[in-house]
Structures are given as C-alpha cells and as structure tokens.
Design an enzyme around this catalytic site. Structure first.
Site, PDB file in Angstrom:
ATOM      1  N   SER A  16      -6.151  -8.662 -36.838  1.00 31.78           N
ATOM      2  CA  SER A  16      -5.619  -8.338 -38.166  1.00 31.78           C
ATOM      3  C   SER A  16      -4.170  -7.831 -38.136  1.00 31.78           C
ATOM      4  O   SER A  16      -3.356  -8.283 -38.946  1.00 31.78           O
ATOM      5  CB  SER A  16      -6.511  -7.313 -38.873  1.00 31.78           C
ATOM      6  OG  SER A  16      -7.733  -7.905 -39.185  1.00 31.78           O
ATOM      7  N   LYS A  65     -18.409  -0.901 -42.911  1.00 35.93           N
ATOM      8  CA  LYS A  65     -18.291  -1.575 -44.206  1.00 35.93           C
ATOM      9  C   LYS A  65     -19.205  -0.964 -45.271  1.00 35.93           C
ATOM     10  O   LYS A  65     -18.930  -1.044 -46.459  1.00 35.93           O
ATOM     11  CB  LYS A  65     -18.581  -3.073 -44.058  1.00 35.93           C
ATOM     12  CG  LYS A  65     -17.467  -3.789 -43.305  1.00 35.93           C
ATOM     13  CD  LYS A  65     -17.697  -5.281 -43.216  1.00 35.93           C
ATOM     14  CE  LYS A  65     -16.569  -5.890 -42.379  1.00 35.93           C
ATOM     15  NZ  LYS A  65     -16.518  -7.339 -42.448  1.00 35.93           N
ATOM     16  N   ASN A  86     -14.562  -4.252 -47.381  1.00 35.78           N
ATOM     17  CA  ASN A  86     -13.665  -4.519 -46.244  1.00 35.78           C
ATOM     18  C   ASN A  86     -12.186  -4.295 -46.588  1.00 35.78           C
ATOM     19  O   ASN A  86     -11.343  -4.363 -45.709  1.00 35.78           O
ATOM     20  CB  ASN A  86     -13.878  -5.932 -45.676  1.00 35.78           C
ATOM     21  CG  ASN A  86     -13.226  -6.992 -46.530  1.00 35.78           C
ATOM     22  OD1 ASN A  86     -13.080  -6.820 -47.738  1.00 35.78           O
ATOM     23  ND2 ASN A  86     -12.830  -8.078 -45.922  1.00 35.78           N
ATOM     24  N   ASP A 101     -14.700 -10.673 -47.829  1.00 32.57           N
ATOM     25  CA  ASP A 101     -15.456 -11.521 -46.889  1.00 32.57           C
ATOM     26  C   ASP A 101     -16.171 -12.651 -47.623  1.00 32.57           C
ATOM     27  O   ASP A 101     -16.334 -13.745 -47.079  1.00 32.57           O
ATOM     28  CB  ASP A 101     -16.512 -10.696 -46.143  1.00 32.57           C
ATOM     29  CG  ASP A 101     -15.901  -9.764 -45.110  1.00 32.57           C
ATOM     30  OD1 ASP A 101     -14.856 -10.123 -44.527  1.00 32.57           O
ATOM     31  OD2 ASP A 101     -16.457  -8.668 -44.881  1.00 32.57           O
ATOM     32  N   ALA A 126     -28.186  -9.435 -38.805  1.00 33.75           N
ATOM     33  CA  ALA A 126     -28.301  -8.705 -40.075  1.00 33.75           C
ATOM     34  C   ALA A 126     -27.259  -7.580 -40.124  1.00 33.75           C
ATOM     35  O   ALA A 126     -27.482  -6.552 -40.742  1.00 33.75           O
ATOM     36  CB  ALA A 126     -29.714  -8.154 -40.237  1.00 33.75           C
ATOM     37  N   GLY A 128     -23.201  -5.940 -40.649  1.00 34.39           N
ATOM     38  CA  GLY A 128     -22.413  -5.605 -41.843  1.00 34.39           C
ATOM     39  C   GLY A 128     -21.922  -6.762 -42.684  1.00 34.39           C
ATOM     40  O   GLY A 128     -21.799  -6.624 -43.903  1.00 34.39           O
ATOM     41  N   ARG A 150     -32.962  -9.407 -34.464  1.00 30.88           N
ATOM     42  CA  ARG A 150     -33.691  -8.749 -33.368  1.00 30.88           C
ATOM     43  C   ARG A 150     -34.446  -7.529 -33.891  1.00 30.88           C
ATOM     44  O   ARG A 150     -35.616  -7.313 -33.598  1.00 30.88           O
ATOM     45  CB  ARG A 150     -32.678  -8.360 -32.290  1.00 30.88           C
ATOM     46  CG  ARG A 150     -33.255  -7.747 -31.065  1.00 30.88           C
ATOM     47  CD  ARG A 150     -32.166  -7.411 -30.092  1.00 30.88           C
ATOM     48  NE  ARG A 150     -31.171  -6.491 -30.662  1.00 30.88           N
ATOM     49  CZ  ARG A 150     -30.132  -6.009 -30.006  1.00 30.88           C
ATOM     50  NH1 ARG A 150     -29.925  -6.358 -28.765  1.00 30.88           N
ATOM     51  NH2 ARG A 150     -29.288  -5.182 -30.585  1.00 30.88           N
ATOM     52  N   LYS A 154     -33.878  -4.284 -40.234  1.00 28.30           N
ATOM     53  CA  LYS A 154     -32.582  -4.588 -40.873  1.00 28.30           C
ATOM     54  C   LYS A 154     -32.660  -5.873 -41.689  1.00 28.30           C
ATOM     55  O   LYS A 154     -32.045  -5.984 -42.745  1.00 28.30           O
ATOM     56  CB  LYS A 154     -31.484  -4.699 -39.814  1.00 28.30           C
ATOM     57  CG  LYS A 154     -30.959  -3.372 -39.349  1.00 28.30           C
ATOM     58  CD  LYS A 154     -29.498  -3.531 -38.936  1.00 28.30           C
ATOM     59  CE  LYS A 154     -29.224  -2.986 -37.589  1.00 28.30           C
ATOM     60  NZ  LYS A 154     -28.022  -3.513 -36.968  1.00 28.30           N
TER      61      LYS A 154
END
Ligand code: ATR
Length: 266
Positions: A16, A65, A86, A101, A126, A128, A150, A154
C-alpha cells in the site's frame, strides 16, 4: 502535508505505501503514506490522531477491519452491511469508516469479463475480508455460495450475517464453478494446503486473494488446462483506487507501468 497510514499486523508485506506514494507523486499532491505495525491497544490513539488532524486517513488491514469499528463515528452502508472497515477518513470532525474491498473485488471480476451470475462459488476461509467478498458476490447475483473454514465457528458467524450461504466441513470440496482462496495459506512459501483439488475437473476459475508471492500453492493447484487463475493484485489495486478517491477526490490511474513498478517487489 497530509499524512496517511496503513495499519495491521503483520504489515511487512504490504504494498500500500508503495502504491499510494506512487499515485501521490504522479498527481503532485502534498502528502505521504506510511505503514505501522499495530496492536489492538493502539487503535483508540490512532483514531484520535485523525480527529486531531495529525493524520488524514488510515487504511485498515488484517486483523483490525472489525475491531476498529467501535472507534468510528459513522459507517458507510457497505461497512455497516459487512461489519468491515478498510478506509477511514474525517469529515466535519466525524470519523467515517468505509469498505472499499467490496468494490475492489467486484471491479477485479468485471475487468476479467467473467460472468459470475448463475455460478456456484466455493470460498475457502472466513477471515476479515470474506464478508466483503460474499456481499459483492451476492450483488453480482451468483447462484450459490458455499463456504468452508478450518474453524467452523467463524464460518457459522458469517452465516448469521448472510443466511443464504451454505457451510461445508473443512477438508471437503464442494462442486463449484469458481473457488476463492481467502485464507492466509500461501502468504509464506512453506505453506501447504491440506485440501485435494485433483478431482475438481477443468473449466474452473481459481481466484486467490493473495498477491504476494505472485504464484501461490493455490494457484499452482488450479494450474490445469482449461482453468482460469487469478491472484489478488487486481482487487488490491481497485480497493486502493477507491480509498485514494475518498481521501483526495480524484481517481488515480491503474496501468501497465504501475503494475510493472509494483511487481519489482513481488
Ligand atoms: P483473521 O481471521 O484474523 O481475520 P485473516 O488473515 O483474514 O485473519 O484470516 C485467516 C484465514 O485463513 C482464516 O480463515 C483462517 O482459518 P481459521 O479461522 O481456522 O484460523 C485461515 N487459515 C490460516 N491458516 C490456515 C491453515 N494452515 N489451514 C487452513 N486455514 C488457515
């Protein structure tokens, strides 16, 4: 001089600052963009710095986030719907939380001329950014979204937000047209997927949110004849373009020169 930051942890890999400083220079703006490794306890102070005018804006990345939200005064519709921020700016003394996003993901798909409508999408992970991806996919009218993570809890939390998604046990592979890697597996060269993609067939679209390294385990797994493979660079560029627009009120260019310049580091 206006000052901008990206905050996250880890933050070493972020492109960024390189990207925003390139646009700042090209547009002859009096501004600078840096990065700072952040801990949760730093969030109130960072937000206060924007209110006090010491900072003009912040990009928020993993894992803040969602945790940044209590410190924001006003959430945009997109940020509210996805519970994910974000991009932070300040207007009339209020901190505004945006989510770029969603548009970043949507524009990256549109640029490829890939028609997601009526397609089955299988999402791995799963974290942010996933609520933004689901929201964008639903806006693009996909047929079905199946998600696996996993840690099942979440995935189930995301189902509370988006009732129409289907959850699958980690380790199983759903039938799909497009598969999205939204896990952090692949960020490190040594990362390996414990999923078997050998029987998914051809004509599939493998989309990796990761863009660094440029070629990941996931993209290698999808690299079979007839498949389409894309990494997260385009989404990264489009979300940044939207954030830049929020802060500077102009749309910076995305072209071959910029991509070449960024790739020098990937
Ligand atoms: P956060 O979860 O803090 O938002 P993230 O980087 O956005 O962070 O998300 C990491 C994602 O990668 C999660 O979905 C994570 O799965 P868990 O929820 O089970 O932690 C997933 N992930 C990370 N390492 C993984 C691994 N070795 N195998 C499978 N999934 C992994």
């Amino acid at each position: 001089m206006k000052k901008f930051l990206v905050i996250g942890n880890p933050i070493e890999h972020t492109l960024s600052p390189k990207l925003h400083n390139y646009w700042i220079k090209n547009n002859k703006l009096d501004a600078i963009y840096g990065k700072i490794k952040t801990y949760e306890k730093d969030l109130p102070e960072l937000c206060k710095n924007i209110k006090d005018g010491n900072l003009n804006g912040i990009n928020v990345t993993v894992p803040f986030k969602k945790t940044i939200i209590p410190f924001i005064d006003i959430l945009s519709g997109h940020a509210l719907r996805t519970q994910s921020v974000n991009t932070i700016s300040c207007r009339d003394g209020n901190l505004i939380g945006d989510n770029t996003d969603i548009d970043g993901f949507e524009l990256s798909i549109k640029k490829l001329n890939y028609d997601v409508s009526d397609k089955i999408i299988f999402i791995l992970g799963a974290g942010g950014v996933v609520s933004s991806i689901i929201y964008a996919l639903m806006r693009m009218k996909v047929k079905k979204i199946v998600l696996t993570n996993r840690t099942k809890e979440k995935a189930e939390n995301l189902k509370k937000m988006f009732k129409d998604i289907e959850i699958m046990e980690w380790g199983k592979i759903s039938n799909f047209d497009m598969i999205i890697n939204a896990t952090s597996v692949g960020l490190k060269d040594s990362d390996k997927f414990d999923l078997d993609f050998s029987k998914v067939g051809s004509g599939k679209f493998f989309y990796d949110i990761i863009y660094q390294p440029f070629e990941t385990e996931f993209s290698k797994a999808g690299n079979m004849e007839g498949n389409k493979i894309v990494n997260g660079l385009s989404m990264f560029l489009f979300q940044a373009q939207k954030a830049f627009n929020i802060w500077h009120n102009l749309e910076p260019n995305i072209d071959e020169n910029l991509i070449k310049f960024l790739m020098e580091e990937i």
